[in-house]
Design an enzyme around this catalytic site. Structure first.
Site, PDB file in Angstrom:
ATOM      1  N   CYS A   2       0.632  -0.905   0.241  1.00 11.19           N
ATOM      2  CA  CYS A   2       0.264  -0.291   0.307  1.00 11.19           C
ATOM      3  C   CYS A   2       1.196   0.966   0.214  1.00 11.19           C
ATOM      4  CB  CYS A   2      -0.666   0.356   1.136  1.00 11.19           C
ATOM      5  SG  CYS A   2      -1.775  -1.535   1.273  1.00 11.19           S
ATOM      6  N   ARG A  27       1.531   1.331  -6.366  1.00  7.33           N
ATOM      7  CA  ARG A  27       1.419   0.763  -4.585  1.00  7.33           C
ATOM      8  C   ARG A  27       0.196  -0.570  -4.258  1.00  7.33           C
ATOM      9  NH1 ARG A  27       6.363   1.254  -2.056  1.00  7.33           N
ATOM     10  NH2 ARG A  27       5.508   0.924  -0.364  1.00  7.33           N
ATOM     11  N   TRP A  73      -3.656  -2.003  -0.986  1.00 12.93           N
ATOM     12  CA  TRP A  73      -4.145  -3.023  -2.288  1.00 12.93           C
ATOM     13  C   TRP A  73      -4.338  -4.073  -1.067  1.00 12.93           C
ATOM     14  CZ3 TRP A  73      -0.993  -7.844  -2.409  1.00 12.93           C
ATOM     15  CH2 TRP A  73      -0.899  -8.804  -3.126  1.00 12.93           C
ATOM     16  N   ASN A  99       1.040   0.131   6.035  1.00 16.81           N
ATOM     17  CA  ASN A  99       1.337  -0.467   5.298  1.00 16.81           C
ATOM     18  C   ASN A  99       1.913  -1.637   5.586  1.00 16.81           C
ATOM     19  OD1 ASN A  99       2.389  -1.575   2.453  1.00 16.81           O
ATOM     20  ND2 ASN A  99       4.406  -0.329   2.739  1.00 16.81           N
ATOM     21  N   GLY A 100       2.002  -2.966   5.018  1.00 20.46           N
ATOM     22  CA  GLY A 100       2.813  -3.431   5.375  1.00 20.46           C
ATOM     23  C   GLY A 100       1.875  -5.539   6.347  1.00 20.46           C
ATOM     24  N   GLU A 481       8.867 -13.521 -20.615  1.00 24.40           N
ATOM     25  CA  GLU A 481       8.496 -11.969 -20.699  1.00 24.40           C
ATOM     26  C   GLU A 481       7.791 -11.194 -20.745  1.00 24.40           C
ATOM     27  OE1 GLU A 481       9.348 -10.371 -17.447  1.00 24.40           O
ATOM     28  OE2 GLU A 481       9.129  -8.380 -18.069  1.00 24.40           O
ATOM     29  N   LYS A 485       4.408 -10.030 -19.672  1.00 26.62           N
ATOM     30  CA  LYS A 485       3.632  -8.636 -20.098  1.00 26.62           C
ATOM     31  C   LYS A 485       2.555  -8.535 -20.870  1.00 26.62           C
ATOM     32  CE  LYS A 485       5.920  -6.403 -18.346  1.00 26.62           C
ATOM     33  NZ  LYS A 485       7.094  -6.983 -17.289  1.00 26.62           N
ATOM     34  N   GLU A 488      -0.427  -9.611 -17.764  1.00 30.02           N
ATOM     35  CA  GLU A 488      -0.709  -8.543 -16.564  1.00 30.02           C
ATOM     36  C   GLU A 488      -1.365  -7.438 -17.034  1.00 30.02           C
ATOM     37  OE1 GLU A 488       2.729  -7.095 -14.519  1.00 30.02           O
ATOM     38  OE2 GLU A 488       3.575  -7.409 -15.874  1.00 30.02           O
ATOM     39  N   HIS A 504       5.854 -31.121 -26.197  1.00 29.68           N
ATOM     40  CA  HIS A 504       5.537 -31.863 -25.029  1.00 29.68           C
ATOM     41  C   HIS A 504       4.069 -32.205 -24.379  1.00 29.68           C
ATOM     42  CE1 HIS A 504       9.580 -33.522 -25.272  1.00 29.68           C
ATOM     43  NE2 HIS A 504       9.908 -32.960 -25.764  1.00 29.68           N
ATOM     44  N   LYS A 603       2.531  -2.758  -7.547  1.00 27.21           N
ATOM     45  CA  LYS A 603       3.876  -2.599  -8.079  1.00 27.21           C
ATOM     46  C   LYS A 603       4.850  -3.811  -7.178  1.00 27.21           C
ATOM     47  CE  LYS A 603       7.184  -1.043 -10.830  1.00 27.21           C
ATOM     48  NZ  LYS A 603       7.213  -1.563 -11.805  1.00 27.21           N
TER      49      LYS A 603
END
Ligand code: M6R
Length: 608
Positions: A2, A27, A73, A99-100, A481, A485, A488, A504, A603
């Site tokens: 957050c 965030r 968040w 935050n945490g 990657e 991208k 998301e 396979h 983030k």
């Protein structure tokens, strides 16, 4: 994670805090809230984004000279007004943003409820105001030291007391917090980006520290022991002031476009001399110790893990050192075997990813030499590692990592050259590789010139609901990657796959509705990739191939092409991923997605 912000000494704290929250919104952005203080504390909260909070605050008419604010968040409890911060005591006289993760919140909540405290939210954070009330202390700092001293886990927090209008208390442990010192007004926030427009100096709080801030002063203390600490003031870094979109529609596009300059920073100060050895003065091992490194283990998550996977090829091919990459959470819980000569790299843009922090701690506890490869200076991983290598890519605000990823790959390439020259790599080979690496910013400039063509292709395929990305060799992590991208920011299913692995199992999913993005650059293994493309075409899958320069190898295949400049297998991952970033960006734009703030994401992931 957050974002939190606090302000004291402004005639319009609400305006400054809303602006700060907008800068912190990367965030977390599922709910937001603010407490403003004049004589009384007034709180406004809402589910949704900061813009919704701003509208609600305006219509409330509340103003204040001090305040605290939060953008969330969700971890404990759904995004709702009740779970949004600030959290208050029942009488509304103490207000807290946090935050945490408070790991012992259940136990604390049970204890407080027994004593008659009534909780209004499902959050772990709500224990803090009740602990402050319970402390029985008359001094706000003493109350805060008691409350924060009871917490296990991580926190960055700011507190306002109605009874003490001249001060705000902040504290942190395991989550970032920065104080901003201005002229008759002081601030605090999770990230200096939020403070930079308003202050001239900053103080980065370290774990286990608390601060008492007034409009004109700031004091630091240890949480355990209340010992006074000297303020570590520093000027606001220039890059923190340059945190706007610069005319781009989204931070993601801005950050894609500024990659040539970000990558030049990755080289700055490293390319001296004619010995073919990049300079890494921050690497603390002596040449003799460096020569003894027998294994490199990289711990990371998400895009940083993909950068680490690319680095694995560099360490083995260039430095001749056995290398492996671990998802940081696996590293942490798998009881990894680390010999005395194992080097552990923790790769992290933010330096705050919970699992990567835990991996560093595990490696330190096992006696390995740890290197934090981070973008955010002074972040937890940077501080806790034995040595830190910074990317110097500048702040990355879009949730989707772009310039940090390419800077990580480039930095790992240079680091592998440094290690290689310390071992078997000859001066001539070192110099040749250095010259090749130095082309990276220009290779990226060249890709960016073709952004419009990539946009047209992305629009053409924006109907797709499933895509595969295939690559091999150094481009296998680039395929992973590229897929990350796309998924998301567009919410479309995209899967990165080794091109040899396709048959396979995953090939069962291919048909005319599942496009395949094939990385067919002219690097070793290209012949095999052409065979894999034929296999996809034989299942009617539309193929978009990335090829080098004017390569004609796919001319007869009738597939769509993205051309990137000719380059070696070591530099191709950077230019290729830039093309894939553009593809993902324009694909998601075409589908009308929220580019910089994709749903469900934040983030950096500060929870396990
Ligand atoms: O800050 P970190 O590099 O440690 O973050 C790791 C991942 O959370 C991050 O790379 C994530 O996968 C990004 N959203 C990718 O774009």
């Amino acid at each position: 994670m957050c974002g939190i912000a606090g302000c004291i000494g402004s005639p319009d704290a609400g305006k400054i805090l809303i602006d700060a929250l907008k800068r912190l919104e990367y965030r977390g952005y599922d709910s937001a809230g603010i407490t403003l203080g004049g004589k009384k504390l007034h709180t406004v909260k809402t589910a949704g984004k900061v813009a919704a909070l701003e509208a609600k605050l305006l219509s409330s008419g509340y103003k204040g000279t001090r305040g605290i604010a939060h953008t969330r968040w969700a971890t404990h409890g759904i995004p709702s007004e009740a779970n949004a911060h600030p959290h208050l005591t029942e009488d509304g006289t103490i207000s807290v943003v946090h935050n945490g993760i408070i790991e012992n919140h259940q136990q604390l909540r049970a204890e407080l409820e027994k004593k008659g405290h009534v909780f209004r939210s499902e959050t772990d954070s709500e224990v803090i105001p009740h602990l402050l009330e319970e402390s029985g202390e008359s001094d706000p700092l003493a109350a805060a030291l008691y409350a924060f001293g009871r917490l296990k886990g991580s926190f960055a927090s700011a507190v306002l007391f109605e009874k003490y209008p001249d001060q705000m208390i902040c504290a942190c442990h395991g989550s970032p917090l920065v104080l901003g010192l201005g002229d008759g007004m002081n601030l605090a926030a999770s990230d200096m980006l939020a403070l930079a427009p308003y202050v001239s100096r900053i103080v980065v709080l370290h774990d286990g520290e608390a601060a008492r801030i007034t409009a004109n002063s700031a004091e630091l203390f240890t949480i355990s022991g209340a010992k006074s600490i000297q303020l570590r003031e520093e000027p606001v870094p220039g890059e923190a002031r340059n945190a706007d979109k610069n005319g781009y529609e989204h931070f993601m596009l801005k950050e894609i476009m500024e990659q040539p300059e970000a990558l030049e920073h990755a080289f700055a100060g490293r390319m001296n001399g004619d010995r073919g050895v990049p300079t890494f003065p921050e690497f603390g091992l002596s040449p003799r110790e460096t020569a003894r490194i027998s294994r490199i283990v990289t711990a990371a998550c998400g895009s940083s893990m993909h950068a680490g996977l690319t680095g694995q090829y560099y360490f083995e091919d260039i430095a001749g050192i056995a290398a492996s990459v671990e998802q940081a959470a696996e590293f942490r819980y798998r009881n990894p075997i680390l010999e005395p000569d194992t080097l552990v790299l923790a790769v992290s843009q933010s330096g705050e990813t919970a699992d990567t922090i835990a991996a560093v701690r595990e490696a330190v506890a096992k006696g390995a030499y740890t290197v934090g490869v981070c973008n955010v200076p002074d972040s937890t991983i940077a501080r806790e590692s034995d040595c830190r290598i910074y990317l110097h890519a500048g702040p990355e605000q879009s949730v989707a990592s772009t310039k940090a990823f390419t800077s990580q790959v480039t930095t790992l390439l240079l680091f592998s050259l440094f290690l290689g020259r310390n071992r078997r790599l000859s001066r001539d080979d070192g110099l040749a590789l250095m010259r090749e690496a130095e082309r990276i910013p220009d290779l990226v400039r060249e890709v960016l010139k073709h952004a419009d063509e990539i946009r047209d292709l992305a629009r053409k395929y924006a109907w797709a609901e499933d895509l595969f990305y295939i690559g091999r060799g150094c481009l296998y992590p680039a395929a992973l990657e590229g897929a990350l991208k796309l998924k998301e920011i567009s919410y479309v299913h995209a899967e990165g796959c080794h091109s040899a692995e396709l048959k396979h199992g995953p090939i069962a999913l291919l048909d005319e509705k599942v496009p395949v993005i094939a990385l067919a650059n002219r690097i070793p293994g290209q012949e095999k990739m052409l065979g894999n493309i034929r296999e996809c075409l034989a299942r009617n899958a539309p193929v978009i191939a990335v090829v080098s320069g004017n390569d004609t190898c796919l001319d007869s295949f009738g597939v769509d092409l993205i051309r990137v400049p000719e380059s070696s297998r070591f530099t191709a991952p950077v230019s290729t991923v830039v093309a894939l970033q553009l593809f993902a960006y324009y694909f998601a734009c075409e589908r009308g997605c929220a580019i910089d703030q994709p749903r469900n994401l934040a983030k950096s992931v500060t929870v396990e």
